[in-house]
Write an enzyme that holds these catalytic residues in place. Structure first.
Site: not given
Length: 726
Positions: A215-216, A594, A246, A30-31
């Site tokens: 973002d997020e 993770r 998430q 996503k970044t």
């Protein structure tokens, strides 16, 4: 557009008109999408650089995003605004706070400052019976601010309303204003108040930002959501990137519905899902998908990867928390020696901070280096916080809270009772303590009055140092404060072991600030806005220990999640709470994803925690793991002592193998099943060889036997022990 993007990523980058929702699964790049999108907006859509706003949640993420953007578009005078919600709001308040009748030279109180102020207020208002802990009042006030409810709007119909809450909320806001301070929640609260009461200010920023990227987005609270709505009303260009799977921060105000209802809130939304994972192996993703699919508050999404399957997720049941920590330590050493992993490649995650204690003890005994995220950070050390408080006074000499923190370090003959008298008069008159001093109105002795005047004279002298320094202004201030405040002399005359280390920390702080060209107010705000992870530095090759909440956004080749038990994960407070249970499942999902190469889920038969002995049940999340993506091991000690967890595993239909002592092979215990033996029978064990049955307890599937082998006697459960009757 770069050819490194997959088809869905390319669609997300290319979309430039109207609202866009990017459902970005864990490890889906996503970044990369966000930064490529910024470049595409500039180079292909002609949007001026300074008319793009990108917001994320931590300074660390913002710094990484900014660096990637510079790589793509180069650095020029005008650049996109990239920051956190708080840093962007801080920037706006610096320019516009005067429109609300407040000074732009405000300071930001961190959590420690807030607690100190709240303790003062609870004591002065005699509210100790109502608010046993200052954190209780701060938590209630934070929730109100996140929902944009000020003390004047707190009415009796509100669920948390009480006269005492309104009283402490009003006093708290008045005290902040008196000190020319705001807290973290105020930053969004006041920007939204500014936009709602000052239409020209709102239009200025709506016109300024043609395109807004968030973002997020799943972590946004009501205030953050409302700010996004206000900023994008003119151009209607918003790109929200997030993942409903998430959302793990509801306890601090994050609202899952913000992302689930995005299309309703922003009509005409284009939705694109990023499901290809670049981080993890097939088995890790299979395990994560198998768990999260049991949530109802989500939309169908299935992570997949072109990576190999790797190792199945390992589930291990230890006897107790000591054996749990020892298992982790043993696996780490094996991975380091046999697989050439460094300790830096490994993270240990847990639900509560209290779980780290035994891990730290075992690691210290075994000389395994570790870094503890959430421990005492450099900027949280007493001497550093003291000098930062002095800097707050240099920036704003009217800051009563900073004054109260440093007036006794070093001692000046002004005790706590005198400080409380000065604070009380300040609150009563609405005048800061320095103003009372200048007017000769301090309610203390003449000697103490002179001491306070000398302190304020020193602060004004350092203000002059700051004003006249052509460069390194902040560092010069720090050096001046260390000397003129008497702090250096205090530490040099201190004979304790850590006095010189504390002085070295101050000198380190001065050196850190040498190259900082910000204004003092911005420098102090940056310190206040640092998150726990932002301040975490590498310290050589070491295992990282942190809570699952802190691990969000990170990745490691090797991940251990410890305490995966019903009562810890999911946490016992969510029992009977459907929404809470779903958030715990999302937390588990975040933890598993993770991992890049190997994931270990570790639980115990029994655990001493919070001073009590716990016998937790099998975590439902372990029950939800697909068998094809996981394997379950039980420690030899659990089997030998017929641990209660064995019955719970069988009741759950979970097959397991026994993990024998170091150096012994893993035996498939579920493939055997002798249920009829008698004393004197000769048996053969696949590991310990031939032995004689010395005693028998129970019968059938619950039969236990004591077998004497050549060098040791073992207690075995016949249904699961790899025995052959001779």
């Amino acid at each position: 557009m770069t050819n490194t993007l997959n088809p869905d990523q390319k669609k997300a980058v290319a979309h430039s008109e109207g609202p866009l929702l990017v459902i970005a699964g864990a490890g889906s790049g996503k970044t990369r999408v966000l930064t490529q999108k910024i470049s595409h907006l500039i180079h292909f859509n002609g949007i001026p650089r300074d008319q793009i706003l990108a917001i994320t949640f931590t300074n660390k993420a913002a710094k990484e995003m900014k660096a990637r953007v510079i790589e793509l578009i180069g650095k020029e005078a005008l650049m996109p605004t990239v920051g956190t919600f708080h840093s962007v709001c801080a920037m706006i308040l610096r320019d516009e706070f005067h429109l609300l009748g407040r000074s732009s030279h405000y300071i930001i109180y961190d959590s420690g400052d807030q607690l100190s102020l709240m303790r003062q207020l609870i004591k002065s208002l005699n509210l100790g019976e109502r608010f046993k802990q200052p954190q209780e009042a701060l938590s209630l006030i934070s929730k109100l601010k996140n929902n944009l409810i000020g003390p004047e709007n707190l009415v009796s119909s509100h669920p948390n309303y009480s006269d005492h809450l309104k009283q402490i909320y009003t006093a708290y806001q008045n005290a902040l204003k008196l000190n020319n301070a705001i807290d973290f929640d105020d930053m969004l609260f006041f920007v939204i108040q500014l936009f709602e009461t000052q239409p020209a200010a709102l239009k200025k920023y709506q016109d300024k930002y043609q395109y807004v990227l968030i973002d997020e987005y799943q972590d946004t609270n009501h205030a953050q959501y409302f700010l996004c709505k206000l900023l994008t009303q003119t151009h209607n260009n918003i790109c929200a990137v997030g993942d409903f799977d998430q959302t793990i921060y509801s306890w601090r105000g994050a609202k899952l519905q913000n992302i689930l209802q995005f299309e309703q809130d922003f009509p005409g939304t284009k939705t694109i899902a990023l499901e290809q994972n670049y981080r993890s192996t097939g088995h890790i993703l299979g395990a994560a998908n198998g768990v999260i699919k049991n949530n109802s508050q989500r939309r169908p999404k299935n992570l997949w990867t072109e990576n190999n399957d790797g190792e199945p997720v390992t589930v291990y049941f230890a006897y107790d928390e000591v054996e749990e920590a020892t298992f982790v330590a043993d696996q780490l050493r094996t991975l380091k020696q046999d697989k050439d992993f460094s300790f830096n490649n490994c993270a240990i995650l847990y639900r509560t901070n209290a779980q780290s204690r035994i891990i730290e003890e075992v690691f210290n005994r075994q000389n395994i280096p570790y870094r503890l995220v959430g421990g005492v950070r450099f900027y949280a050390r007493q001497e550093v916080k003291d000098i930062v408080s002095y800097l707050h006074l240099v920036e704003n000499i009217h800051d009563n809270l900073a004054l109260a923190r440093v007036v006794q370090r070093p001692t000046r003959g002004v005790g706590q009772t005198s400080i409380e008298k000065m604070v009380a008069l300040s609150q009563e008159t609405g005048k800061s303590i320095v103003t009372l001093s200048d007017e000769g109105l301090l309610p203390v002795s003449q000697k103490q009055t002179f001491a306070m005047k000398a302190l304020f004279d020193m602060i004004r002298a350092v203000q002059q140092v700051y004003a006249t320094s052509p460069e390194n202004k902040i560092s010069n201030c720090v050096h001046a404060l260390i000397e003129l405040s008497g702090y250096k002399g205090m530490l040099e005359s201190d004979s304790s072991d850590n006095a010189m280390e504390r002085l070295e920390n101050l000198m380190e702080f001065a050196s850190i600030s040498e190259d900082d060209t910000k204004e003092l107010g911005d420098f102090l705000n940056d310190l206040s806005l640092m998150s726990v992870l932002d301040a975490t530095k590498d310290s050589g090759d070491a295992v990282t220990l942190m809570t699952l909440h802190h691990a969000k956004g990170l990745e490691y080749p090797i991940v251990f999640i410890v305490g995966v038990e019903d009562g810890l994960l999911p946490y016992f407070r969510t029992k009977g709470d459907a929404e809470g249970m779903e958030e715990e499942r999302r937390l588990m999902y975040v933890g598993i994803t993770r991992g890049e190469e190997r994931v270990y889920l570790v639980a115990t038969n029994q655990r001493t925690l919070f001073g009590d002995l716990w016998f937790h049940n099998v975590s439902p999340f372990i029950k939800e793991l697909p068998k094809e993506h996981s394997r379950v091991l039980v420690s030899e000690r659990v089997v030998d002592q017929n641990g209660a967890i064995l019955d719970k595993l069988r009741e759950s239909g979970i097959a397991y193998d026994t993990l024998f002592a170091a150096g012994k092979p893993i035996i498939g215990a579920t493939s055997v099943g002798i249920t009829s033996l008698a004393t004197g029978d000769v048996v053969k064990h696949k590991v310990w060889g031939t032995g004689v049955v010395k005693a028998v307890e129970g019968a059938g599937e619950k039969m236990m036997v004591k077998v004497g082998f050549s060098d040791e006697t073992r207690n075995l459960m016949t249904k699961y022990a790899p025995l052959e009757k001779l």
